[in-house]
Enzyme design. Structure first.
Site, PDB file in Angstrom:
ATOM      1  N   ASN A  62       0.905  -1.123   0.136  1.00  0.00           N
ATOM      2  CA  ASN A  62       0.037   0.115  -0.101  1.00  0.00           C
ATOM      3  C   ASN A  62       0.697   1.246   0.080  1.00  0.00           C
ATOM      4  O   ASN A  62       1.932   1.305   0.723  1.00  0.00           O
ATOM      5  CB  ASN A  62      -1.145   0.055   1.150  1.00  0.00           C
ATOM      6  CG  ASN A  62      -0.561  -0.271   2.674  1.00  0.00           C
ATOM      7  OD1 ASN A  62       0.319  -0.946   2.617  1.00  0.00           O
ATOM      8  ND2 ASN A  62      -1.052   0.208   3.523  1.00  0.00           N
ATOM      9  N   GLU A  64       0.464   5.182   0.504  1.00  0.00           N
ATOM     10  CA  GLU A  64      -0.417   6.216   1.150  1.00  0.00           C
ATOM     11  C   GLU A  64       0.025   7.889   0.674  1.00  0.00           C
ATOM     12  O   GLU A  64       1.091   7.825   0.037  1.00  0.00           O
ATOM     13  CB  GLU A  64      -0.649   6.275   2.736  1.00  0.00           C
ATOM     14  CG  GLU A  64      -1.151   4.781   2.993  1.00  0.00           C
ATOM     15  CD  GLU A  64      -1.417   4.649   4.698  1.00  0.00           C
ATOM     16  OE1 GLU A  64      -0.860   5.463   5.532  1.00  0.00           O
ATOM     17  OE2 GLU A  64      -2.023   3.770   4.950  1.00  0.00           O
ATOM     18  N   GLU A  75      -3.233  -4.733  -3.127  1.00  0.00           N
ATOM     19  CA  GLU A  75      -3.653  -5.626  -3.894  1.00  0.00           C
ATOM     20  C   GLU A  75      -3.672  -4.749  -5.423  1.00  0.00           C
ATOM     21  O   GLU A  75      -3.362  -5.453  -6.402  1.00  0.00           O
ATOM     22  CB  GLU A  75      -4.933  -6.189  -3.567  1.00  0.00           C
ATOM     23  CG  GLU A  75      -4.968  -6.944  -2.410  1.00  0.00           C
ATOM     24  CD  GLU A  75      -5.296  -6.246  -0.906  1.00  0.00           C
ATOM     25  OE1 GLU A  75      -4.652  -4.790  -0.962  1.00  0.00           O
ATOM     26  OE2 GLU A  75      -5.500  -6.686  -0.005  1.00  0.00           O
ATOM     27  N   CYS A 112     -10.190  -5.435   0.655  1.00  0.00           N
ATOM     28  CA  CYS A 112     -11.132  -4.410   0.872  1.00  0.00           C
ATOM     29  C   CYS A 112     -12.115  -4.759  -0.336  1.00  0.00           C
ATOM     30  O   CYS A 112     -11.703  -5.096  -1.544  1.00  0.00           O
ATOM     31  CB  CYS A 112     -10.817  -3.242   0.922  1.00  0.00           C
ATOM     32  SG  CYS A 112     -10.274  -2.357  -0.622  1.00  0.00           S
ATOM     33  N   CYS A 115     -10.738  -3.444  -3.957  1.00  0.00           N
ATOM     34  CA  CYS A 115      -9.991  -4.386  -4.424  1.00  0.00           C
ATOM     35  C   CYS A 115     -10.537  -5.637  -5.043  1.00  0.00           C
ATOM     36  O   CYS A 115     -10.085  -6.233  -5.890  1.00  0.00           O
ATOM     37  CB  CYS A 115      -8.681  -4.811  -3.530  1.00  0.00           C
ATOM     38  SG  CYS A 115      -7.519  -3.516  -2.972  1.00  0.00           S
TER      39      CYS A 115
HETATM   40  N1  THU Z   1      -5.088  -1.464   2.540  1.00  0.00           N
HETATM   41  C1  THU Z   1      -4.782  -2.431   1.568  1.00  0.00           C
HETATM   42  O1  THU Z   1      -3.489  -2.300   1.305  1.00  0.00           O
HETATM   43  N2  THU Z   1      -5.576  -3.400   1.239  1.00  0.00           N
HETATM   44  C2  THU Z   1      -6.738  -3.546   1.650  1.00  0.00           C
HETATM   45  O2  THU Z   1      -7.352  -4.582   1.149  1.00  0.00           O
HETATM   46  C3  THU Z   1      -7.482  -2.932   2.793  1.00  0.00           C
HETATM   47  C4  THU Z   1      -6.638  -1.381   3.097  1.00  0.00           C
HETATM   48  C5  THU Z   1      -4.198  -0.480   3.043  1.00  0.00           C
HETATM   49  C6  THU Z   1      -4.816   1.075   2.802  1.00  0.00           C
HETATM   50  C7  THU Z   1      -4.279   1.842   3.745  1.00  0.00           C
HETATM   51  O3  THU Z   1      -2.996   2.194   3.211  1.00  0.00           O
HETATM   52  C8  THU Z   1      -4.328   1.185   4.624  1.00  0.00           C
HETATM   53  O4  THU Z   1      -4.399  -0.476   4.402  1.00  0.00           O
HETATM   54  C9  THU Z   1      -5.244   1.323   5.742  1.00  0.00           C
HETATM   55  O5  THU Z   1      -6.531   1.215   5.294  1.00  0.00           O
END
Ligand code: THU
Length: 160
Positions: A62, A64, A75, A112, A115
Site C-alpha cells: 500500500n 498512502e 492488492e 477491501c 480491491c
Molecule cells: N489497505 C490495503 O492495502 N489493502 C486492503 O485491502 C485494505 C486496506 C491499506 C490501505 C491503507 O493504506 C491502509 O491499508 C489502511 O486502510
C-alpha cells in the site's frame, strides 16, 4: 417474493506450515513487500505477491498519501502492475498479508471491497479463477479458490 441464500466456500489453514512450499514462498514475498509499504498515516501495512501463469512473481504494497483518497491498496498496486506489464499473462494466485504497527494483527485480513472489484475484473478478463490467500502478520490463513467467493453478485462487463 422469495428469499435467496448465497453460499460461499473458504479454506482455513491453521498456520503457514499447512501451506504447500510454493504458497508459503509466495506468502514470504508478500511479507517482504509488506515491510516496504508506505503507510505513515494508518500505520497499517499490506503486502501482496502475485504468481502469473508465465512464472513471474509480482509484488506490491500500500502507498498512502497526505490526501488520503489518493493512496492505493497493496492488492491494486500489484495487480495493476501485472496488468500493465504482462497484459497477456493470467493471474494464478494472490498472497496477501497485513499488519499494524500499533498492535499485533493475528487474524486474516481480507482484501477491501474496491480491491475485490478490481480483482474481479481480471478474473473475468482471463476467464479463469484467481486463488487468493490472505492472513494477518501471524496466525490463520484463509484461501478462496476464486475471487467470486469473496464477491458474489459481481458487477462486470455483462451488466453494461
Ligand atoms: N489497505 C490495503 O492495502 N489493502 C486492503 O485491502 C485494505 C486496506 C491499506 C490501505 C491503507 O493504506 C491502509 O491499508 C489502511 O486502510
Amino acid at each position: 417474493m422469495k428469499k435467496v441464500k448465497l453460499e460461499t466456500e473458504l479454506t482455513v489453514f491453521e498456520s503457514l506450515d499447512e501451506l504447500s512450499s510454493d504458497i508459503k514462498s509466495l506468502m514470504n514475498f508478500a511479507e517482504k513487500t509488506r515491510k516496504k509499504a508506505y503507510a505513515p498515516y494508518s500505520n497499517f501495512s499490506v503486502g501482496t505477491a502475485i504468481l502469473l501463469d508465465n512464472g513471474e512473481i509480482i509484488t506490491g504494497n500500500n502507498q498512502e498519501n497526505a490526501s488520503y483518497p489518493s493512496g492505493l491498496c497493496a492488492e491494486r498496486t500489484a495487480i495493476y502492475y501485472a496488468g500493465a506489464n504482462f497484459p497477456n499473462a493470467k493471474v494464478m494466485t494472490m498472497a496477501i498479508t497485513a499488519g499494524s504497527r500499533l498492535k499485533k494483527t493475528d487474524h486474516p485480513v481480507p482484501p477491501c471491497g474496491a480491491c475485490r472489484q478490481t480483482i474481479a475484473e481480471y478474473e473475468v478478463k482471463q476467464e479463469s479463477p484467481i486463488e487468493i490467500y490472505f492472513m494477518g502478520e501471524v496466525g490463520k490463513i484463509v484461501k478462496s479458490d476464486s475471487l467470486s467467493n469473496l464477491l458474489p453478485l459481481i458487477f462486470d462487463k455483462s451488466q453494461l
